[in-house]
Write a protein that holds these residues in place. Structure first.
Motif, PDB file in Angstrom:
ATOM      1  N   MET A   5      42.160  34.193  26.404  1.00  0.00           N
ATOM      2  CA  MET A   5      40.948  34.576  27.272  1.00  0.00           C
ATOM      3  C   MET A   5      40.706  33.516  28.195  1.00  0.00           C
ATOM      4  O   MET A   5      40.442  32.558  28.064  1.00  0.00           O
ATOM      5  CB  MET A   5      39.858  34.939  26.186  1.00  0.00           C
ATOM      6  CG  MET A   5      40.274  36.041  25.169  1.00  0.00           C
ATOM      7  SD  MET A   5      40.790  37.691  25.793  1.00  0.00           S
ATOM      8  CE  MET A   5      39.325  38.151  26.667  1.00  0.00           C
ATOM      9  N   LEU A   6      40.547  34.215  29.392  1.00  0.00           N
ATOM     10  CA  LEU A   6      40.047  33.345  30.240  1.00  0.00           C
ATOM     11  C   LEU A   6      38.671  33.894  31.167  1.00  0.00           C
ATOM     12  O   LEU A   6      38.710  35.183  31.123  1.00  0.00           O
ATOM     13  CB  LEU A   6      40.943  33.242  31.588  1.00  0.00           C
ATOM     14  CG  LEU A   6      42.299  32.773  31.139  1.00  0.00           C
ATOM     15  CD1 LEU A   6      43.337  32.776  32.381  1.00  0.00           C
ATOM     16  CD2 LEU A   6      42.205  31.378  30.724  1.00  0.00           C
ATOM     17  N   TYR A   7      37.655  33.187  31.407  1.00  0.00           N
ATOM     18  CA  TYR A   7      36.401  33.686  31.854  1.00  0.00           C
ATOM     19  C   TYR A   7      35.980  32.983  32.844  1.00  0.00           C
ATOM     20  O   TYR A   7      36.240  31.771  33.012  1.00  0.00           O
ATOM     21  CB  TYR A   7      35.330  33.485  30.807  1.00  0.00           C
ATOM     22  CG  TYR A   7      35.478  34.057  29.320  1.00  0.00           C
ATOM     23  CD1 TYR A   7      35.923  35.258  29.118  1.00  0.00           C
ATOM     24  CD2 TYR A   7      35.910  32.969  28.139  1.00  0.00           C
ATOM     25  CE1 TYR A   7      36.187  35.744  27.812  1.00  0.00           C
ATOM     26  CE2 TYR A   7      36.373  33.523  26.920  1.00  0.00           C
ATOM     27  CZ  TYR A   7      36.265  34.789  26.690  1.00  0.00           C
ATOM     28  OH  TYR A   7      36.488  35.396  25.716  1.00  0.00           O
ATOM     29  N   PHE A   8      35.521  33.755  33.951  1.00  0.00           N
ATOM     30  CA  PHE A   8      35.128  33.170  35.331  1.00  0.00           C
ATOM     31  C   PHE A   8      33.749  33.607  35.722  1.00  0.00           C
ATOM     32  O   PHE A   8      33.191  34.399  35.169  1.00  0.00           O
ATOM     33  CB  PHE A   8      36.171  33.961  36.158  1.00  0.00           C
ATOM     34  CG  PHE A   8      37.648  33.363  36.046  1.00  0.00           C
ATOM     35  CD1 PHE A   8      37.917  32.223  36.664  1.00  0.00           C
ATOM     36  CD2 PHE A   8      38.331  34.280  35.108  1.00  0.00           C
ATOM     37  CE1 PHE A   8      39.352  31.952  36.438  1.00  0.00           C
ATOM     38  CE2 PHE A   8      39.660  33.567  35.198  1.00  0.00           C
ATOM     39  CZ  PHE A   8      40.121  32.601  35.692  1.00  0.00           C
ATOM     40  N   ALA A   9      33.065  32.753  36.343  1.00  0.00           N
ATOM     41  CA  ALA A   9      31.971  33.015  37.170  1.00  0.00           C
ATOM     42  C   ALA A   9      30.662  33.016  36.032  1.00  0.00           C
ATOM     43  O   ALA A   9      30.806  32.062  34.994  1.00  0.00           O
ATOM     44  CB  ALA A   9      31.910  33.844  38.092  1.00  0.00           C
ATOM     45  N   TRP A  10      29.820  33.899  36.058  1.00  0.00           N
ATOM     46  CA  TRP A  10      28.708  34.093  35.393  1.00  0.00           C
ATOM     47  C   TRP A  10      29.136  34.231  33.845  1.00  0.00           C
ATOM     48  O   TRP A  10      28.323  34.027  32.825  1.00  0.00           O
ATOM     49  CB  TRP A  10      27.645  34.816  35.522  1.00  0.00           C
ATOM     50  CG  TRP A  10      27.904  36.248  35.940  1.00  0.00           C
ATOM     51  CD1 TRP A  10      28.116  36.803  37.326  1.00  0.00           C
ATOM     52  CD2 TRP A  10      28.250  37.552  35.358  1.00  0.00           C
ATOM     53  NE1 TRP A  10      28.392  38.111  37.304  1.00  0.00           N
ATOM     54  CE2 TRP A  10      28.390  38.267  36.068  1.00  0.00           C
ATOM     55  CE3 TRP A  10      28.020  37.572  33.783  1.00  0.00           C
ATOM     56  CZ2 TRP A  10      28.720  39.580  35.613  1.00  0.00           C
ATOM     57  CZ3 TRP A  10      28.358  38.864  33.510  1.00  0.00           C
ATOM     58  CH2 TRP A  10      28.623  39.951  34.120  1.00  0.00           C
TER      59      TRP A  10
END
Length: 85
Positions: A5-10
């Protein structure tokens, strides 16, 4: 199945990490179901995913709608809508 899983920004800020490896149960077959499953795993995931309308996704680096099947996904990215300029 193991998914990176990759998460970006807020989304990343609310979860507190940029990436994690997860192994969802076999009944998790869509991106939306994956998000629902993750939201049930912790309060930080629940807070990050509380407004599904503000989330976008990519499976193996291809933009997809949240109802897209996971298939044999190796990577799922979750991020807010992207704007350009």
């Amino acid at each position: 199945m193991t998914i990176e899983m990759l998460y970006f920004a807020w989304v990343r800020e609310r979860i507190g990490q940029a990436a994690e490896t997860v192994s969802p149960p076999t009944d998790v077959t869509t991106v939306r179901a994956l998000i629902d499953w993750l939201a049930a795993q912790s309060t930080v995931h629940a807070a990050a995913f509380e407004n599904r309308d503000r989330l976008r996704a990519a499976v193996d680096q291809l933009f997809v709608p949240l109802d897209a099947p996971l298939g044999s996904a190796r990577e799922v990215a979750i991020f807010p809508p992207v704007t350009g300029g």
